[in-house]
Design a protein around this motif. Structure first.
Motif: not given
Lengths: 245, 291, 308
Positions: B253-259, B265-273
């Protein structure tokens, strides 16, 4: 007559509002094999679970060697030497044969003799020694039953409760399981046996009870019940010819 | 795209993923063994962070060593919570147990969060070890000391848990109880005590994660829900009850979020998970790593 | 207590509530308090329909509330739609969302459904906070005619409507279906109850009123930022209210909301954390010991005193 090793006195058991057992009385003497037969749904498994402490009785008591144990939590009855091999075996199916056996000796009394017990059990069931690293869930039905009994033996039982050991097994396998049961009994372990296969159960039992709809409706020695016409008709699937010597 | 940028994101993803993993492992251990879903787990992470914070500020304990103190205090808190609260759901059947533990822990989360707000105020807190300021660089990728240490500690903790569960007799008993509690009672295992200990261990893991969060990011009384949700996402990805899978899924999850920040955008990072979580829930509810 | 007497009391209560703004014209603070109570009645009752009647613990309730709030506010202020239409549109938008997500999420059982809805609502909140980051304030011409009494009446009407719908539906055939689903899904299915239909209907009713509730809130706020209406606190408040009052009953959320707001406003003077702590503890006690909530406490007391 010496007091029985295991006594069930006036036990009643409920599932919610439904009563499964009514005023059940039975006793098992030290060194005996006692069988419990009866139709499906009679309450045999409920009774076994209640004796083993997995189900709390609504009335009555279970007395082991003079001590009332029905209030004890299930793991404590094991410590006192009352061990159940449950219907359906309930192995730790994701663990290996060896892990299952070693867990069988979890209670402090049994743990002290783990090494000897392991030796003994693997001697009784050589197939388990062969497959000690195999995952329990991948064993055949007969091997699983052997493992379940082996695991129970690891707990150093004084009274061994067996719930439907022949369930789902081929006749040849059932034969060898029952040979083990009689052999284990000869070594001094008292046995209370619930069996669908009434013929086999009555053949090896010293005494037996008949349970129907939660009540004890018959009692006698193994051979008495084996030759009883009504029992034959109801549970054995045949009736002997009337010419008895 | 510069490969070292991707490499950097991957590495940082692993670092933050190890945090996710440790938090998730605690939650899934408790769920796997006792079928209790503790949604106040994130609050336990938060409290673990504060335990370290207090140890550092009041006692001058090295931040990384304070992980031990945090583990111990959260272990004890876990024992308390199980005794006072969660043991009362143990008598219920599995489905009721899960539902009721979810509800109860929801109330607990509310209480813990507000107790923390009252005691510590809403400010962010963080702590930095004096020696952990720098970083080393390999192939153009920066490895900050704090992050590396956090990753190492997190992995070591999960490794220790592995050794405990797989190589010790008690660990074996715990696994047995998770698989079949009646059979466990039938071989003489005290199921109540096993549950109590499991809850303690799971809480200790949350505490350790909290300390690591304090040292790498920051904590405040309201971070609980975010961490609980993160843990839930991870354990759904892994398959609920899968302990080591949870750590792997955390890293993933950490990798997917970061990649994902490469495209989103970084704001949507949490949404990816969260979207990944929903996808797994709907398409493969058993999780990615279960059999 | 006869039916006639009950209806009479109910009518009297409604009459009193209707007259309050006429009598207390100067007391905006009391009107505001009552407004909040009525708003939370709707919040709690709407959740209760899906969480209490149908037994599906939906932890994404804030999504419906937020969608209703955002839609109504945008349509009213940005698109200049008339107030009542924007209001209703809020409810409709929330219902459409419920229909969209309902079918897939109801494939999840028990706890999976709960955490799935939680995750969904959070994802929506993040999206909204990025798409609508700005605070918007009511324009001057509207603040000039700001009349708390209007909002009060809207909230009152809405609360009466949701309670009435809850009562009627619970006693209708669909209510029976909901209870069956709640008690035992397998048994319900075996007796021919269409699980998906019943769950979806509960969600539709729940979301519609939650959307309208959000719209009421949005129309009331002088300054508004979208993300706030999607905060999980709205879900949690709804759950707290329903359980504390008596989850699964019609009157439960009403009592819960009154109790919740009164205690909150009274305690707000002191430490603002005491209120959630008290309600958290109360909630735990109720789940563990008194699943019937305050209503159950009341009826037990009555039964106990009657024995004398």
């Amino acid at each position: 007559m010496t007091a029985p090793l295991l006594e069930v006195r006036g036990v009643a058991a409920d599932y919610g509002d439904v009563r499964a057992l009514w005023d059940v009385n039975l006793h098992v003497g030290a060194g005996e094999i006692v069988a419990l037969v009866g139709p499906n749904g009679a309450g045999k498994t409920t009774l076994m679970r209640t004796i083993a402490g997995l189900h709390r009785p609504s009335a009555g008591s279970v007395v082991l060697d003079g001590t009332d144990i029905h209030q004890l939590a299930a793991h404590r009855t094991v410590e006192r030497g009352l061990v159940l091999v449950p219907e359906g075996r309930h192995l730790f199916s994701e663990m290996s044969v060896m892990e299952n056996l070693r867990l069988g000796a979890f209670s402090p009394r049994a743990r002290r003799s783990m090494a000897q017990s392991l030796d003994r059990v693997l001697g009784i069931f050589p197939i388990l020694r062969e497959r000690q690293a195999q995952i329990a869930g991948t064993l055949s039905g007969g091997q699983q039953q052997m493992l379940a009994i082996g695991r129970a033996l690891m707990s150093l039982p004084r009274v061994l409760l067996l719930d439907e050991p022949s369930l789902g097994l081929a006749p040849l396998v059932v034969r060898s399981i029952f040979e083990v049961i009689t052999s284990v009994n000869r070594d001094g372990i008292t046995v209370l046996l619930v069996e669908q296969n009434a013929h086999l159960a009555l053949a090896i039992a010293n005494r037996a009870y008949i349970l129907e709809q939660g009540r004890v409706v018959g009692e006698g020695t193994g051979s008495e019940l084996l030759h009883d016409k009504q029992v034959q008709r109801a549970y054995l699937g045949y009736v002997e010819a009337s010419a008895e010597a | 795209m510069d490969p070292s940028v991707i490499g950097q994101k991957l590495v940082f993803g692993l670092f933050v993923g190890s945090n996710y993993g440790v938090v998730a492992v605690g939650l899934t251990l408790i769920f796997g063994v006792m079928r209790v879903l503790n949604v106040a787990h994130g609050e336990l992470v938060m409290l673990g962070g504060y335990a370290s914070y207090i140890a550092f500020n009041a006692l001058g304990v090295d931040p990384y060593l304070s992980v031990v103190l945090s583990a111990i205090s959260l272990f004890l808190l876990g024992l308390l919570l199980n005794t006072v609260l969660f043991q009362y759901v143990e008598r219920l059947d599995e489905e009721q147990r899960i539902k009721n533990s979810l509800l109860i822990s929801f109330g607990l989360a509310l209480v813990l969060q507000n107790l923390a707000l009252f005691a510590f105020s809403a400010d962010d807190r963080s702590v930095r070890a004096a020696y952990a300021g720098g970083a080393f660089v390999i192939a153009g990728i920066v490895f900050p000391y704090t992050r590396v240490l956090t990753f190492v500690v997190g992995t070591a903790v999960v490794g220790a848990l592995y050794l405990f569960l797989q190589r010790t007799y008690f660990g074996m008993a715990l696994r047995a109880t998770a698989q079949d509690w009646e059979a466990a009672a039938g071989v003489g295992i005290n199921v109540r005590r096993t549950y109590l200990l499991t809850f303690g261990i799971g809480s200790a893991l949350a505490g350790i994660a909290g300390s690591l969060v304090l040292v790498t990011f920051s904590i405040s009384p309201t971070i609980g829900l975010a961490w609980t949700l993160k843990a839930l996402v991870v354990i759904v990805l892994a398959g609920m009850g899968s302990v080591y899978g949870a750590f792997l899924a955390g890293l993933l999850l950490g990798v997917v979020e970061n990649l994902s920040t490469i495209w989103v955008g970084a704001e949507y990072q949490q949404m990816v998970g969260l979207l990944l979580f929903l996808a797994v829930l709907l398409l493969r509810p058993r999780g990615l790593f279960s059999r | 207590m006869t039916i006639a007497l009950r209806l009479g009391l109910l009518a009297a209560l409604l009459a009193v509530l209707a007259l309050v703004p006429q009598v207390l014209t100067g007391r905006a603070d009391i009107l505001n308090l009552l407004f909040l109570i009525l708003l939370y009645v709707t919040l709690g009752e709407s959740w209760n329909i899906v969480g209490g009647f149908a037994g599906q613990v939906n932890l994404g309730h804030a999504a419906f509330f937020g969608i209703g709030a955002l839609t109504a506010r945008q349509l009213w202020l940005a698109a200049h739609w008339p107030f009542p239409i924007a209001f209703l549109a809020g409810g409709v938008a929330a219902t459409l969302f419920a229909l969209l997500v309902g079918v897939p999420t109801f494939r999840l059982r028990g706890a999976y459904f709960s955490i799935g809805t939680l995750g969904l609502a959070e994802a929506l909140r993040i999206a909204v906070s990025n798409i609508f980051p700005n605070i918007n304030a009511l324009p001057a011409d509207i603040t000039a005619t700001y009349d708390i009494a209007q909002h009060y009446y809207l909230a009152l009407l809405l609360a009466v409507a949701v309670v009435a719908v809850a009562y009627v539906s619970l006693n209708a055939r669909i209510g029976l279906g909901w209870l069956a689903v709640r008690e035992d899904e397998e048994a319900a299915r075996a007796t021919g109850v269409n699980l998906t239909y019943h769950k979806l209907m509960a969600l539709v009713v729940s979301s519609f009123f939650a959307g309208l509730c959000g719209a009421t809130f949005a129309l009331h706020q002088a300054s508004f930022y979208a993300e706030f209406a999607f905060e999980p606190a709205w879900t949690f408040d709804a759950v707290l209210i329903a359980f504390i009052g008596g989850v699964g009953t019609v009157v439960g959320p009403v009592i819960g909301a009154v109790f919740y707001i009164l205690v909150r406003e009274l305690l707000a003077v002191n430490v603002s954390q005491f209120h959630p702590i008290i309600f958290g503890v109360l909630f735990i006690l109720i789940v563990l010991l008194l699943p019937g909530g305050l209503i159950d406490v009341w009826s037990r007391l009555r039964r106990a005193t009657r024995k004398v």
